[in-house]
Design a protein around this motif. Sequence first.
Motif, PDB file in Angstrom:
ATOM      1  N   MET A  99       0.823  -1.203   0.000  1.00 29.62           N
ATOM      2  CA  MET A  99       0.000   0.000   0.000  1.00 29.62           C
ATOM      3  C   MET A  99       0.859   1.257   0.000  1.00 29.62           C
ATOM      4  O   MET A  99       1.851   1.356   0.726  1.00 29.62           O
ATOM      5  CB  MET A  99      -0.907   0.005   1.238  1.00 29.62           C
ATOM      6  CG  MET A  99      -1.823   1.218   1.355  1.00 29.62           C
ATOM      7  SD  MET A  99      -2.676   1.310   2.950  1.00 29.62           S
ATOM      8  CE  MET A  99      -3.663  -0.182   2.904  1.00 29.62           C
ATOM      9  N   ILE A 100       0.490   2.234  -0.818  1.00 28.44           N
ATOM     10  CA  ILE A 100       1.104   3.558  -0.793  1.00 28.44           C
ATOM     11  C   ILE A 100       0.352   4.362   0.270  1.00 28.44           C
ATOM     12  O   ILE A 100      -0.768   4.822   0.055  1.00 28.44           O
ATOM     13  CB  ILE A 100       1.007   4.256  -2.163  1.00 28.44           C
ATOM     14  CG1 ILE A 100       1.597   3.357  -3.253  1.00 28.44           C
ATOM     15  CG2 ILE A 100       1.717   5.596  -2.131  1.00 28.44           C
ATOM     16  CD1 ILE A 100       3.064   3.044  -3.076  1.00 28.44           C
ATOM     17  N   CYS A 101       0.949   4.503   1.439  1.00 31.76           N
ATOM     18  CA  CYS A 101       0.233   5.007   2.609  1.00 31.76           C
ATOM     19  C   CYS A 101       0.169   6.530   2.625  1.00 31.76           C
ATOM     20  O   CYS A 101       1.184   7.206   2.462  1.00 31.76           O
ATOM     21  CB  CYS A 101       0.904   4.529   3.888  1.00 31.76           C
ATOM     22  SG  CYS A 101       0.962   2.732   4.085  1.00 31.76           S
ATOM     23  N   GLU A 102      -1.035   7.050   2.861  1.00 29.80           N
ATOM     24  CA  GLU A 102      -1.190   8.467   3.132  1.00 29.80           C
ATOM     25  C   GLU A 102      -1.371   8.706   4.624  1.00 29.80           C
ATOM     26  O   GLU A 102      -1.234   9.826   5.112  1.00 29.80           O
ATOM     27  CB  GLU A 102      -2.376   9.053   2.372  1.00 29.80           C
ATOM     28  CG  GLU A 102      -3.731   8.556   2.839  1.00 29.80           C
ATOM     29  CD  GLU A 102      -4.877   9.195   2.092  1.00 29.80           C
ATOM     30  OE1 GLU A 102      -5.840   9.631   2.757  1.00 29.80           O
ATOM     31  OE2 GLU A 102      -4.822   9.260   0.854  1.00 29.80           O
ATOM     32  N   GLU A 146       4.015  18.885   1.578  1.00 31.99           N
ATOM     33  CA  GLU A 146       3.647  17.637   0.937  1.00 31.99           C
ATOM     34  C   GLU A 146       4.860  16.720   0.829  1.00 31.99           C
ATOM     35  O   GLU A 146       5.950  17.137   0.453  1.00 31.99           O
ATOM     36  CB  GLU A 146       3.069  17.904  -0.452  1.00 31.99           C
ATOM     37  CG  GLU A 146       1.764  18.687  -0.422  1.00 31.99           C
ATOM     38  CD  GLU A 146       1.174  18.844  -1.793  1.00 31.99           C
ATOM     39  OE1 GLU A 146       1.771  18.314  -2.751  1.00 31.99           O
ATOM     40  OE2 GLU A 146       0.124  19.482  -1.919  1.00 31.99           O
ATOM     41  N   THR A 147       4.647  15.460   1.185  1.00 30.30           N
ATOM     42  CA  THR A 147       5.683  14.441   1.046  1.00 30.30           C
ATOM     43  C   THR A 147       5.132  13.321   0.196  1.00 30.30           C
ATOM     44  O   THR A 147       3.937  13.037   0.210  1.00 30.30           O
ATOM     45  CB  THR A 147       6.104  13.891   2.419  1.00 30.30           C
ATOM     46  OG1 THR A 147       4.948  13.353   3.076  1.00 30.30           O
ATOM     47  CG2 THR A 147       6.703  14.984   3.289  1.00 30.30           C
ATOM     48  N   ALA A 148       6.000  12.694  -0.533  1.00 32.09           N
ATOM     49  CA  ALA A 148       5.560  11.625  -1.417  1.00 32.09           C
ATOM     50  C   ALA A 148       5.152  10.405  -0.598  1.00 32.09           C
ATOM     51  O   ALA A 148       5.943   9.925   0.227  1.00 32.09           O
ATOM     52  CB  ALA A 148       6.685  11.259  -2.384  1.00 32.09           C
ATOM     53  N   PRO A 149       3.925   9.897  -0.754  1.00 37.85           N
ATOM     54  CA  PRO A 149       3.526   8.673  -0.056  1.00 37.85           C
ATOM     55  C   PRO A 149       4.443   7.518  -0.458  1.00 37.85           C
ATOM     56  O   PRO A 149       4.991   7.501  -1.565  1.00 37.85           O
ATOM     57  CB  PRO A 149       2.088   8.444  -0.530  1.00 37.85           C
ATOM     58  CG  PRO A 149       1.634   9.765  -1.045  1.00 37.85           C
ATOM     59  CD  PRO A 149       2.852  10.419  -1.608  1.00 37.85           C
ATOM     60  N   GLN A 150       4.616   6.578   0.446  1.00 37.95           N
ATOM     61  CA  GLN A 150       5.478   5.445   0.156  1.00 37.95           C
ATOM     62  C   GLN A 150       4.970   4.201   0.860  1.00 37.95           C
ATOM     63  O   GLN A 150       4.118   4.271   1.746  1.00 37.95           O
ATOM     64  CB  GLN A 150       6.918   5.744   0.600  1.00 37.95           C
ATOM     65  CG  GLN A 150       7.023   6.166   2.064  1.00 37.95           C
ATOM     66  CD  GLN A 150       8.418   6.540   2.460  1.00 37.95           C
ATOM     67  OE1 GLN A 150       9.271   5.662   2.616  1.00 37.95           O
ATOM     68  NE2 GLN A 150       8.672   7.832   2.622  1.00 37.95           N
ATOM     69  N   THR A 151       5.473   3.049   0.455  1.00 38.41           N
ATOM     70  CA  THR A 151       5.107   1.794   1.097  1.00 38.41           C
ATOM     71  C   THR A 151       5.861   1.672   2.411  1.00 38.41           C
ATOM     72  O   THR A 151       6.970   2.181   2.557  1.00 38.41           O
ATOM     73  CB  THR A 151       5.440   0.596   0.192  1.00 38.41           C
ATOM     74  OG1 THR A 151       6.855   0.599  -0.070  1.00 38.41           O
ATOM     75  CG2 THR A 151       4.681   0.665  -1.115  1.00 38.41           C
ATOM     76  N   ARG A 152       5.244   0.980   3.360  1.00 37.52           N
ATOM     77  CA  ARG A 152       5.867   0.780   4.669  1.00 37.52           C
ATOM     78  C   ARG A 152       5.548  -0.623   5.159  1.00 37.52           C
ATOM     79  O   ARG A 152       4.442  -1.118   4.961  1.00 37.52           O
ATOM     80  CB  ARG A 152       5.360   1.830   5.670  1.00 37.52           C
ATOM     81  CG  ARG A 152       5.894   3.227   5.397  1.00 37.52           C
ATOM     82  CD  ARG A 152       5.229   4.257   6.290  1.00 37.52           C
ATOM     83  NE  ARG A 152       5.954   5.526   6.256  1.00 37.52           N
ATOM     84  CZ  ARG A 152       5.809   6.439   5.330  1.00 37.52           C
ATOM     85  NH1 ARG A 152       4.964   6.235   4.322  1.00 37.52           N
ATOM     86  NH2 ARG A 152       6.498   7.567   5.368  1.00 37.52           N
ATOM     87  N   SER A 153       6.526  -1.238   5.812  1.00 39.46           N
ATOM     88  CA  SER A 153       6.337  -2.601   6.313  1.00 39.46           C
ATOM     89  C   SER A 153       5.306  -2.616   7.426  1.00 39.46           C
ATOM     90  O   SER A 153       5.082  -1.614   8.105  1.00 39.46           O
ATOM     91  CB  SER A 153       7.662  -3.165   6.828  1.00 39.46           C
ATOM     92  OG  SER A 153       8.175  -2.328   7.858  1.00 39.46           O
ATOM     93  N   ARG A 154       4.683  -3.759   7.629  1.00 44.01           N
ATOM     94  CA  ARG A 154       3.652  -3.885   8.649  1.00 44.01           C
ATOM     95  C   ARG A 154       4.272  -4.070  10.039  1.00 44.01           C
ATOM     96  O   ARG A 154       5.266  -4.767  10.210  1.00 44.01           O
ATOM     97  CB  ARG A 154       2.758  -5.086   8.353  1.00 44.01           C
ATOM     98  CG  ARG A 154       1.801  -4.924   7.199  1.00 44.01           C
ATOM     99  CD  ARG A 154       0.764  -6.033   7.293  1.00 44.01           C
ATOM    100  NE  ARG A 154      -0.171  -5.994   6.202  1.00 44.01           N
ATOM    101  CZ  ARG A 154      -0.025  -6.650   5.065  1.00 44.01           C
ATOM    102  NH1 ARG A 154       1.070  -7.369   4.862  1.00 44.01           N
ATOM    103  NH2 ARG A 154      -0.935  -6.589   4.120  1.00 44.01           N
ATOM    104  N   VAL A 155       3.627  -3.491  11.043  1.00 43.09           N
ATOM    105  CA  VAL A 155       4.034  -3.695  12.424  1.00 43.09           C
ATOM    106  C   VAL A 155       3.866  -5.162  12.813  1.00 43.09           C
ATOM    107  O   VAL A 155       4.694  -5.736  13.516  1.00 43.09           O
ATOM    108  CB  VAL A 155       3.216  -2.786  13.357  1.00 43.09           C
ATOM    109  CG1 VAL A 155       3.467  -3.135  14.813  1.00 43.09           C
ATOM    110  CG2 VAL A 155       3.545  -1.323  13.100  1.00 43.09           C
ATOM    111  N   SER A 156       2.786  -5.779  12.324  1.00 47.03           N
ATOM    112  CA  SER A 156       2.532  -7.180  12.676  1.00 47.03           C
ATOM    113  C   SER A 156       3.624  -8.108  12.163  1.00 47.03           C
ATOM    114  O   SER A 156       3.888  -9.156  12.764  1.00 47.03           O
ATOM    115  CB  SER A 156       1.173  -7.616  12.128  1.00 47.03           C
ATOM    116  OG  SER A 156       1.120  -7.466  10.722  1.00 47.03           O
ATOM    117  N   ASP A 157       4.283  -7.720  11.062  1.00 43.38           N
ATOM    118  CA  ASP A 157       5.367  -8.557  10.547  1.00 43.38           C
ATOM    119  C   ASP A 157       6.524  -8.616  11.530  1.00 43.38           C
ATOM    120  O   ASP A 157       7.165  -9.667  11.691  1.00 43.38           O
ATOM    121  CB  ASP A 157       5.866  -8.012   9.203  1.00 43.38           C
ATOM    122  CG  ASP A 157       4.828  -8.149   8.105  1.00 43.38           C
ATOM    123  OD1 ASP A 157       3.905  -8.972   8.273  1.00 43.38           O
ATOM    124  OD2 ASP A 157       4.918  -7.427   7.093  1.00 43.38           O
TER     125      ASP A 157
END
Length: 361
Positions: A99-102, A146-157
């Motif tokens: 997901m590209i997180c906002e 404004e910052t470019a949205p990006q993917t981020r690893s899951r906390v649950s992982d």
Amino acid sequence: MYVAAKGGEEAIAAAHTWLAEARRGDRSLPAMSTAQIAEQLALAVARVMSEGSLYDIDLAALAVQQARGDLIEAIFLIRAYRTTLPRLGSSRPIDTGAMICERRVSATFKDIPGGQVLGPTFDYTHRLVDFALAAGDEAAAAKIAETAPQTRSRVSDHLGREGLLRDEPRSDATPPDLTRTPLELPAERPLRLQALARADEGFLLGLAYSTQRGYGRTHAFVGELRIGTVQVAVEIPELGFAIDFAEIVVTECETVNQFTGSRTEPAQFTRGYGLVMGRCERKSISMSLVDRALQWQELGEDNVGAPAQDAEFVLMHSDNIQATGFLEHIKLPHYVDFQAELQLIRRLRREATEAQMEAAE
């Protein structure tokens, strides 16, 4: 004296005309466009898409406009329209890890890989009515960086790698499609999650709150809440591979819940899960809490009789369209039924009076 009301089709047509006039409102004011609704009432539109089981922003905005802001009526319109659409194929499961997180926050760890991303949120507002909006003063809002949205690893992982979070059981079986086949009980978790994803937000919120007050023995932390864009892909048999054909916004919540373990499993956390189309974070959090409460049997826990633990109660009463249909039908003509009960009451009262008179004699 009770008599049957008359009017028929002429009265119904007049009601439709009056509804259209009421929907338009004061004609000295400019009409609201569906584009304005989609952009400025985005959270209402997201709820209609989520509970209507159809991702179409423009169509959902039109339904909100047609329903005069009655979101359940708008959801009804979307559900009805959805039934007319042909099924062209089935998409692959979306990858929320990409997901590209906002917006992406965690209540369990302060310093999470990739950092907390507050995004646009009411969480830190003062909840004071902003009269500048009524005055049309949109310049009062500060310009954000404004910052470019990006993917981020899951906390649950990260918890999973330490073995602190219970692994989710996997199955290759295709779950039934709730939008095409009626709900049947008992329902496995994939089917329950489908029902919760399109359940009424207010109903889920009340159930989720009940679990926090002790009706369900769950104490949850928001492991991660994320809102962002994901790719939707479909397999093309002629090509032999999948292609991305759409981007949609979804809200995902994973809650971390206490679990003491058992003789066969070490002490570890369990999770509740919520995934909703659009920006619907209250709904996704509520969904994850109710999902966890409904897992009592799979986790070998006791059923304490909490409403949120009762799958039949939750799943059969959470659909606001079914509930609306059954509830609102009582305002339609029931003249014959009522006359029958009226006559029964009159007869019982008459017989009771006659019995009293006989006893007095």
